[in-house]
Enzyme design. Sequence first.
Site, mmCIF file in Angstrom:
data_model
loop_
_atom_site.group_PDB
_atom_site.id
_atom_site.type_symbol
_atom_site.label_atom_id
_atom_site.label_comp_id
_atom_site.label_asym_id
_atom_site.label_seq_id
_atom_site.Cartn_x
_atom_site.Cartn_y
_atom_site.Cartn_z
ATOM 1 N N GLU A 276 -33.049 -3.888 -5.718
ATOM 2 C CA GLU A 276 -32.987 -5.258 -5.202
ATOM 3 C C GLU A 276 -33.665 -6.244 -6.158
ATOM 4 O O GLU A 276 -33.226 -7.387 -6.310
ATOM 5 C CB GLU A 276 -33.642 -5.331 -3.816
ATOM 6 C CG GLU A 276 -32.880 -4.603 -2.723
ATOM 7 C CD GLU A 276 -31.476 -5.153 -2.533
ATOM 8 O OE1 GLU A 276 -31.319 -6.380 -2.434
ATOM 9 O OE2 GLU A 276 -30.528 -4.341 -2.494
ATOM 10 N N TRP A 279 -31.153 -6.882 -8.765
ATOM 11 C CA TRP A 279 -30.098 -7.801 -8.299
ATOM 12 C C TRP A 279 -30.528 -9.249 -8.523
ATOM 13 O O TRP A 279 -29.720 -10.106 -8.900
ATOM 14 C CB TRP A 279 -29.812 -7.581 -6.808
ATOM 15 C CG TRP A 279 -28.716 -6.615 -6.516
ATOM 16 C CD1 TRP A 279 -28.832 -5.345 -6.017
ATOM 17 C CD2 TRP A 279 -27.304 -6.830 -6.674
ATOM 18 N NE1 TRP A 279 -27.597 -4.770 -5.865
ATOM 19 C CE2 TRP A 279 -26.630 -5.654 -6.253
ATOM 20 C CE3 TRP A 279 -26.542 -7.903 -7.130
ATOM 21 C CZ2 TRP A 279 -25.245 -5.528 -6.274
ATOM 22 C CZ3 TRP A 279 -25.148 -7.780 -7.149
ATOM 23 C CH2 TRP A 279 -24.518 -6.610 -6.730
ATOM 24 N N TRP A 307 -8.763 -23.668 1.714
ATOM 25 C CA TRP A 307 -9.708 -23.368 2.792
ATOM 26 C C TRP A 307 -9.385 -24.224 4.024
ATOM 27 O O TRP A 307 -8.909 -25.348 3.902
ATOM 28 C CB TRP A 307 -11.144 -23.667 2.342
ATOM 29 C CG TRP A 307 -11.617 -22.886 1.153
ATOM 30 C CD1 TRP A 307 -11.776 -23.351 -0.115
ATOM 31 C CD2 TRP A 307 -11.984 -21.503 1.115
ATOM 32 N NE1 TRP A 307 -12.227 -22.368 -0.937
ATOM 33 C CE2 TRP A 307 -12.366 -21.205 -0.214
ATOM 34 C CE3 TRP A 307 -12.042 -20.481 2.072
ATOM 35 C CZ2 TRP A 307 -12.794 -19.941 -0.611
ATOM 36 C CZ3 TRP A 307 -12.464 -19.216 1.680
ATOM 37 C CH2 TRP A 307 -12.833 -18.958 0.352
ATOM 38 N N ASN A 342 -31.192 -9.958 5.345
ATOM 39 C CA ASN A 342 -30.174 -9.913 4.292
ATOM 40 C C ASN A 342 -28.843 -9.353 4.770
ATOM 41 O O ASN A 342 -27.776 -9.859 4.390
ATOM 42 C CB ASN A 342 -30.676 -9.107 3.088
ATOM 43 C CG ASN A 342 -29.752 -9.261 1.887
ATOM 44 O OD1 ASN A 342 -29.501 -10.373 1.451
ATOM 45 N ND2 ASN A 342 -29.219 -8.158 1.386
ATOM 46 N N TRP A 360 -16.750 -21.553 1.152
ATOM 47 C CA TRP A 360 -18.062 -20.936 0.974
ATOM 48 C C TRP A 360 -19.131 -21.963 0.590
ATOM 49 O O TRP A 360 -20.318 -21.784 0.884
ATOM 50 C CB TRP A 360 -17.997 -19.829 -0.087
ATOM 51 C CG TRP A 360 -17.601 -20.315 -1.458
ATOM 52 C CD1 TRP A 360 -16.344 -20.388 -1.965
ATOM 53 C CD2 TRP A 360 -18.472 -20.809 -2.489
ATOM 54 N NE1 TRP A 360 -16.359 -20.900 -3.250
ATOM 55 C CE2 TRP A 360 -17.650 -21.159 -3.596
ATOM 56 C CE3 TRP A 360 -19.849 -20.986 -2.598
ATOM 57 C CZ2 TRP A 360 -18.174 -21.680 -4.783
ATOM 58 C CZ3 TRP A 360 -20.376 -21.504 -3.773
ATOM 59 C CH2 TRP A 360 -19.545 -21.847 -4.857
ATOM 60 N N TRP A 383 -23.013 -15.850 -1.770
ATOM 61 C CA TRP A 383 -21.904 -16.521 -1.082
ATOM 62 C C TRP A 383 -20.579 -16.273 -1.799
ATOM 63 O O TRP A 383 -19.557 -16.026 -1.170
ATOM 64 C CB TRP A 383 -22.179 -18.020 -0.950
ATOM 65 C CG TRP A 383 -22.921 -18.299 0.320
ATOM 66 C CD1 TRP A 383 -24.267 -18.420 0.480
ATOM 67 C CD2 TRP A 383 -22.347 -18.441 1.628
ATOM 68 N NE1 TRP A 383 -24.573 -18.637 1.817
ATOM 69 C CE2 TRP A 383 -23.421 -18.659 2.536
ATOM 70 C CE3 TRP A 383 -21.051 -18.405 2.130
ATOM 71 C CZ2 TRP A 383 -23.207 -18.841 3.907
ATOM 72 C CZ3 TRP A 383 -20.838 -18.594 3.482
ATOM 73 C CH2 TRP A 383 -21.913 -18.800 4.356
#
Length: 478
Positions: A276, A279, A307, A342, A360, A383
């Site tokens: 993590e 990341w 969208w 998360n 988004w 996102w």
Amino acid sequence: MGKRIVWFRRDLRLNDQTALSRAVQDSGEGDELLFIFHIHPKLIEEFTVRHDYFFQTVDALVKDCEAYKAPIHFLYGKEEEAFSQLINNAGEISGVYFNYDEVGFGKQRDDHMIEWFHEQGIPVYSSIDHHIHSAREVTKKDGGFYKVFSPYFKQWQQLDKPELQTVDLEKVKRYGVDEREHYKKGGNKWESLKKQFDYKGNDIGEKAALERLHVFLDGAIYDYEEHRDFPAVDGTSLMSRFLKTGAISPRTIYHKIREETDGRKGQKGIDTYIQEIAWRDFYNMIYHFYPEAHNLEMVEKYQGIDWNVDEEYLERWKKGETGFPLIDAAMRQLNETGWMHNRLRMAVASFLTKDLLMDWRLGEKYFQERLVDYDAASNIGGWQWAASTGTDPVPYFRVFNPTRQSERFDPHGRFIKEWVPELENVEKKYIHAPGTMPEDIQQKAGCLIGKDYPEPIVDHKTMRNKAIDRFKQVKDYN
């Protein structure tokens, strides 16, 4: 001889702080250390919970610096205006020390200010401090950057990790100066900001960060792999808010994990948590190389995707009134606490972009307003991952089922009932899809669907097929 200026930003701590360590090491007899914080008008146009939490962390640093007789001096105004005040008052400046931002507004500011300081004849010492590895450090053999996390992580693991940056705090006390009488404009702006403080958490500042890390390393890290996806369990580190403000450095977290945990006891949990941390570095690198990612899909063929636009549905998503219990509980947790688990961030992002087929960017902006741990690189990356438009994303045909997510990660409905009190008396059989309750069961639970709790605003199966078709059309067209 002269003043060494330490410019604090999102590195609000006195230990393992690269720019501060460097300034203190460079200081000798006749030198002075002047600590500054610049309040930029652009960054306080709004004062959301995110600003509240951040500036309360600044306040915690102010108090820590006072204890070492090296107070923070506040500057206010656009960069050149604010720093001209510094130059006019500080006398001879031996150097300005700060930790460089590699992305977004911070990078633009830093590149501009480095050039501006050089024009004034002032030496600049900028350091990489916010991540374990910088955006340009983890590279392919040909020098290019990775767009997929797995090979990036393999290379990340092979690199030597930076050591902790020691700060001689006794030297800080000896060389620190108090010249706040020359910086009243910034001081007054700071006092006015403090009047807006409203966040009530006790999770603020360097001391709180170290205490929370100790608690996590004492137990939860060993079960991290197993428990991290269950929002009703205290299975995450809760370090993201401290990393965001720089109340703790990622180096400190990394080295304390290595020093204080027993790998034999729970190596899988430890390895997953370190992944993590990687990341976080990965998304910083991605945003560095895709500077338009805050407003533009990284996968070019999806930049023109059609969208849906529906203000009512967007508001119901924000308020946690969608009729999908886990989604609603997650959004209410965010609205009340400024934080979201998360696993739930992925679920609510998938719901907005796939079940509601909405842009988004709308969700990313709402998270920016509401999250105390908002980190642009990680948030934008997350996102775009959920929307299937980013780098290394979830495939467009893999759409999270919000009811299945609920059954898997909150099987007993404990988290749902904590945040959606209307469902408190709904039995486990119906807690994940209360709209399926027969009328007599609704009466018994004191929860009438459509009155006490909304019916689902969309049919997941229908919207899943629409989402796949819409992405497939773009794919086929290209």
